[in-house]
Design a protein around this motif. Structure first.
Motif, PDB file in Angstrom:
ATOM      1  N   GLN A   1       0.797  -1.221   0.000  1.00 26.92           N
ATOM      2  CA  GLN A   1       0.000   0.000   0.000  1.00 26.92           C
ATOM      3  C   GLN A   1       0.839   1.285   0.000  1.00 26.92           C
ATOM      4  N   LEU A   2       2.166   1.142  -0.048  1.00 28.98           N
ATOM      5  CA  LEU A   2       3.015   2.322   0.144  1.00 28.98           C
ATOM      6  C   LEU A   2       3.725   2.785  -1.130  1.00 28.98           C
ATOM      7  N   GLY A   3       3.290   2.330  -2.269  1.00 33.59           N
ATOM      8  CA  GLY A   3       3.959   2.673  -3.521  1.00 33.59           C
ATOM      9  C   GLY A   3       3.964   4.155  -3.840  1.00 33.59           C
ATOM     10  N   ALA A   4       2.956   4.888  -3.378  1.00 35.26           N
ATOM     11  CA  ALA A   4       2.841   6.311  -3.706  1.00 35.26           C
ATOM     12  C   ALA A   4       3.579   7.209  -2.722  1.00 35.26           C
ATOM     13  N   ARG A   5       4.105   6.655  -1.649  1.00 36.74           N
ATOM     14  CA  ARG A   5       4.817   7.470  -0.670  1.00 36.74           C
ATOM     15  C   ARG A   5       6.231   7.795  -1.139  1.00 36.74           C
ATOM     16  N   TYR A   6       6.831   8.781  -0.453  1.00 35.20           N
ATOM     17  CA  TYR A   6       8.209   9.165  -0.724  1.00 35.20           C
ATOM     18  C   TYR A   6       9.106   8.627   0.399  1.00 35.20           C
ATOM     19  N   PRO A   7      10.404   8.471   0.144  1.00 37.67           N
ATOM     20  CA  PRO A   7      11.297   7.891   1.156  1.00 37.67           C
ATOM     21  C   PRO A   7      11.216   8.560   2.524  1.00 37.67           C
ATOM     22  N   TYR A   8      11.082   9.906   2.564  1.00 36.08           N
ATOM     23  CA  TYR A   8      11.056  10.598   3.842  1.00 36.08           C
ATOM     24  C   TYR A   8       9.816  10.245   4.674  1.00 36.08           C
ATOM     25  N   GLN A   9       8.817   9.647   4.034  1.00 37.40           N
ATOM     26  CA  GLN A   9       7.596   9.259   4.736  1.00 37.40           C
ATOM     27  C   GLN A   9       7.670   7.827   5.285  1.00 37.40           C
ATOM     28  N   LEU A  10       8.822   7.189   5.130  1.00 37.77           N
ATOM     29  CA  LEU A  10       9.005   5.807   5.568  1.00 37.77           C
ATOM     30  C   LEU A  10       9.973   5.729   6.742  1.00 37.77           C
ATOM     31  N   SER A  11       9.845   4.665   7.516  1.00 33.56           N
ATOM     32  CA  SER A  11      10.820   4.386   8.578  1.00 33.56           C
ATOM     33  C   SER A  11      12.109   3.855   7.942  1.00 33.56           C
ATOM     34  N   GLY A  12      13.167   3.769   8.761  1.00 38.49           N
ATOM     35  CA  GLY A  12      14.429   3.246   8.240  1.00 38.49           C
ATOM     36  C   GLY A  12      14.295   1.827   7.733  1.00 38.49           C
ATOM     37  N   GLY A  13      13.563   0.981   8.469  1.00 42.20           N
ATOM     38  CA  GLY A  13      13.368  -0.397   8.036  1.00 42.20           C
ATOM     39  C   GLY A  13      12.598  -0.485   6.731  1.00 42.20           C
ATOM     40  N   GLN A  14      11.584   0.372   6.573  1.00 45.62           N
ATOM     41  CA  GLN A  14      10.800   0.387   5.325  1.00 45.62           C
ATOM     42  C   GLN A  14      11.650   0.862   4.161  1.00 45.62           C
ATOM     43  N   GLN A  15      12.491   1.869   4.400  1.00 44.91           N
ATOM     44  CA  GLN A  15      13.367   2.355   3.326  1.00 44.91           C
ATOM     45  C   GLN A  15      14.332   1.260   2.872  1.00 44.91           C
ATOM     46  N   GLN A  16      14.848   0.487   3.821  1.00 45.47           N
ATOM     47  CA  GLN A  16      15.778  -0.571   3.441  1.00 45.47           C
ATOM     48  C   GLN A  16      15.053  -1.682   2.679  1.00 45.47           C
ATOM     49  N   ARG A  17      13.803  -1.929   3.004  1.00 42.75           N
ATOM     50  CA  ARG A  17      13.009  -2.893   2.241  1.00 42.75           C
ATOM     51  C   ARG A  17      12.836  -2.413   0.800  1.00 42.75           C
ATOM     52  N   VAL A  18      12.601  -1.122   0.637  1.00 41.65           N
ATOM     53  CA  VAL A  18      12.447  -0.556  -0.711  1.00 41.65           C
ATOM     54  C   VAL A  18      13.760  -0.670  -1.481  1.00 41.65           C
ATOM     55  N   ALA A  19      14.882  -0.405  -0.805  1.00 40.36           N
ATOM     56  CA  ALA A  19      16.190  -0.546  -1.455  1.00 40.36           C
ATOM     57  C   ALA A  19      16.419  -1.983  -1.903  1.00 40.36           C
ATOM     58  N   LEU A  20      15.987  -2.937  -1.075  1.00 42.50           N
ATOM     59  CA  LEU A  20      16.101  -4.353  -1.434  1.00 42.50           C
ATOM     60  C   LEU A  20      15.226  -4.674  -2.637  1.00 42.50           C
ATOM     61  N   ALA A  21      13.993  -4.157  -2.645  1.00 38.01           N
ATOM     62  CA  ALA A  21      13.078  -4.398  -3.768  1.00 38.01           C
ATOM     63  C   ALA A  21      13.640  -3.811  -5.058  1.00 38.01           C
ATOM     64  N   ARG A  22      14.235  -2.626  -4.975  1.00 35.39           N
ATOM     65  CA  ARG A  22      14.814  -2.007  -6.170  1.00 35.39           C
ATOM     66  C   ARG A  22      15.950  -2.863  -6.732  1.00 35.39           C
ATOM     67  N   ALA A  23      16.777  -3.418  -5.827  1.00 32.23           N
ATOM     68  CA  ALA A  23      17.883  -4.261  -6.287  1.00 32.23           C
ATOM     69  C   ALA A  23      17.381  -5.552  -6.920  1.00 32.23           C
ATOM     70  N   LEU A  24      16.271  -6.086  -6.407  1.00 35.56           N
ATOM     71  CA  LEU A  24      15.737  -7.357  -6.904  1.00 35.56           C
ATOM     72  C   LEU A  24      14.854  -7.196  -8.134  1.00 35.56           C
ATOM     73  N   ALA A  25      14.349  -5.998  -8.364  1.00 37.93           N
ATOM     74  CA  ALA A  25      13.386  -5.772  -9.456  1.00 37.93           C
ATOM     75  C   ALA A  25      13.958  -6.137 -10.819  1.00 37.93           C
ATOM     76  N   ILE A  26      15.246  -5.927 -10.989  1.00 40.00           N
ATOM     77  CA  ILE A  26      15.869  -6.168 -12.301  1.00 40.00           C
ATOM     78  C   ILE A  26      16.202  -7.651 -12.497  1.00 40.00           C
ATOM     79  N   GLN A  27      15.833  -8.489 -11.530  1.00 36.88           N
ATOM     80  CA  GLN A  27      16.109  -9.931 -11.566  1.00 36.88           C
ATOM     81  C   GLN A  27      17.600 -10.211 -11.783  1.00 36.88           C
ATOM     82  N   PRO A  28      18.419  -9.726 -10.848  1.00 33.99           N
ATOM     83  CA  PRO A  28      19.872  -9.898 -10.990  1.00 33.99           C
ATOM     84  C   PRO A  28      20.289 -11.347 -10.794  1.00 33.99           C
ATOM     85  N   GLN A  29      21.447 -11.682 -11.318  1.00 29.51           N
ATOM     86  CA  GLN A  29      22.013 -13.014 -11.084  1.00 29.51           C
ATOM     87  C   GLN A  29      22.600 -13.125  -9.685  1.00 29.51           C
ATOM     88  N   VAL A  30      23.091 -11.996  -9.173  1.00 32.79           N
ATOM     89  CA  VAL A  30      23.704 -11.959  -7.845  1.00 32.79           C
ATOM     90  C   VAL A  30      23.190 -10.739  -7.090  1.00 32.79           C
TER      91      VAL A  30
END
Length: 359
Positions: free
Chosen positions: A125-154
């Motif tokens: 439900q948080l796709g429309a929010r901006y990073p400053y509106q998230l907690s540190g843990g939520q921001q790190q989850r978003v960073a993880l999702a961004r890294a995984l979105a491209i379906q990397p090999q590693v």
């Protein structure tokens, strides 16, 4: 040959060597942690895998292909940084879609993948929010999702939890491991936190001063350290000097007291050796057949355990007791005897290698 191979990797900066003689083969889907103190070369090695640093010597192969000199955007790896590194002017959804945008995915493909990633990190439900509106843990989850979105090999993670408080770190590391296992993605994780490395990893690479000290499973690293550095860095360790009395019988004199170890000692009678003993291997009651006597100096409450320090003669050792509401511990200046099994004593060889006696 593994899925990801680092062969004889070296990295020099001016007159200093940050990484040397680094050899590692990582299997597909494996979770490997680089563990060590600041300045040991773990992040530099990660950055060489990512392509942000080029090795001075050696080869990096991914699925048998040499990627040593490829730029980061040509390596198909995803990276999560300690500082999140989210774009503050983009929404959560746009941050996750950034790599997909760069790779030229269609609007429909981006939208579908972003929805998948938001569900994966439990923030649908948080796709429309901006990073400053998230907690540190939520921001790190978003960073993880961004890294995984491209379906990397590693997937590469550079101390991703160090900026978070303790309770969130524990929760998020479980999520990271769960996601990694669900996706089956090959992962390299950098940390200086031994508990983090042991709870997350299939294997751990312990590093010191740019060198690999030991590679093994968490069980092997903790219970069978090969060097003095590994033994002292991973967990708490009592280190003492002892005199060999009977090499064949594994008999030592330690602080004026006789102790036996489980195997023969590769030393001459009369020689001095360094020995190591984990605090959790020592007990007040049925800890084992060997024993040491001394005077209690103090006890420290650490939550799940209580750690007591015992002075022998010239040295002090620590031993741990599990906490419980009815726990009764010896008091300061009490004279007590502690026990431990013979195979708990590790002999520190002069070369730095550690063995429980010799084969």
């Amino acid at each position: 040959m593994g899925f990801l191979d680092l062969e004889n990797i070296q990295k020099k900066f001016a007159t200093s060597t940050a990484v040397e003689n680094f050899n590692l083969s990582v299997e597909r889907g494996e979770f490997v942690s680089f563990l060590g103190p600041s300045g040991c070369g773990k992040t530099t090695t990660l950055r060489m895998i990512a392509g942000f640093e080029l090795p001075t010597a050696g080869i990096i192969r991914l699925e048998g292909v040499d990627i040593s000199n490829r730029p980061p955007n040509k390596r198909n790896v995803g990276m999560v940084f300690q500082s999140y590194a989210l774009f503050p002017n983009m929404t959560v959804a746009d941050n996750i879609a950034f790599g997909l945008q760069v790779s030229g995915k269609s609007k429909e493909q981006k939208s579908k993948r972003v929805e998948e990633m938001l569900r994966l990190i439990h923030l649908p439900q948080l796709g429309a929010r901006y990073p400053y509106q998230l907690s540190g843990g939520q921001q790190q989850r978003v960073a993880l999702a961004r890294a995984l979105a491209i379906q990397p090999q590693v997937l590469l993670l550079d101390e991703p939890l160090s900026a978070l408080d303790a309770k969130i770190r524990v929760s998020l590391r479980h999520e990271i491991r769960s996601i990694q296992q669900h996706l089956g993605i090959t992962t390299i994780y950098v940390t200086h936190d031994q508990e983090e490395a042991m709870s997350l990893s299939d294997r751990i690479v312990v590093m010191s001063e740019g060198r690999m000290e030991q590679v093994g499973t968490p069980f092997e690293i903790y219970n069978f350290p090969r060097t003095q550095f590994v033994a002292s860095f991973v967990g708490t360790l009592n280190q003492l000097q002892a005199r060999v009395l009977d090499p064949a019988g594994g008999k030592l004199e330690l602080e004026g007291q006789t102790v036996h170890i489980a195997k023969a000692i590769d030393k001459m009678a009369g020689e001095t050796v360094a020995v190591a003993l984990r605090p959790e291997m020592i007990g007040l009651d049925d800890g084992g057949e060997e024993q040491l006597s001394g005077t209690v100096e103090d006890s420290t409450f650490l939550g799940s355990i209580v750690r007591t320090r015992l002075r022998l003669r010239d040295s002090v050792i620590s031993f741990d007791v599990f906490n419980n509401p009815n726990l009764s511990l010896p008091r300061r200046d009490d004279k007590i005897t502690v026990k431990f099994p013979r195979d708990a004593v590790l002999i520190l060889q002069s070369s730095g290698a550690i063995h429980a006696g010799t084969e």
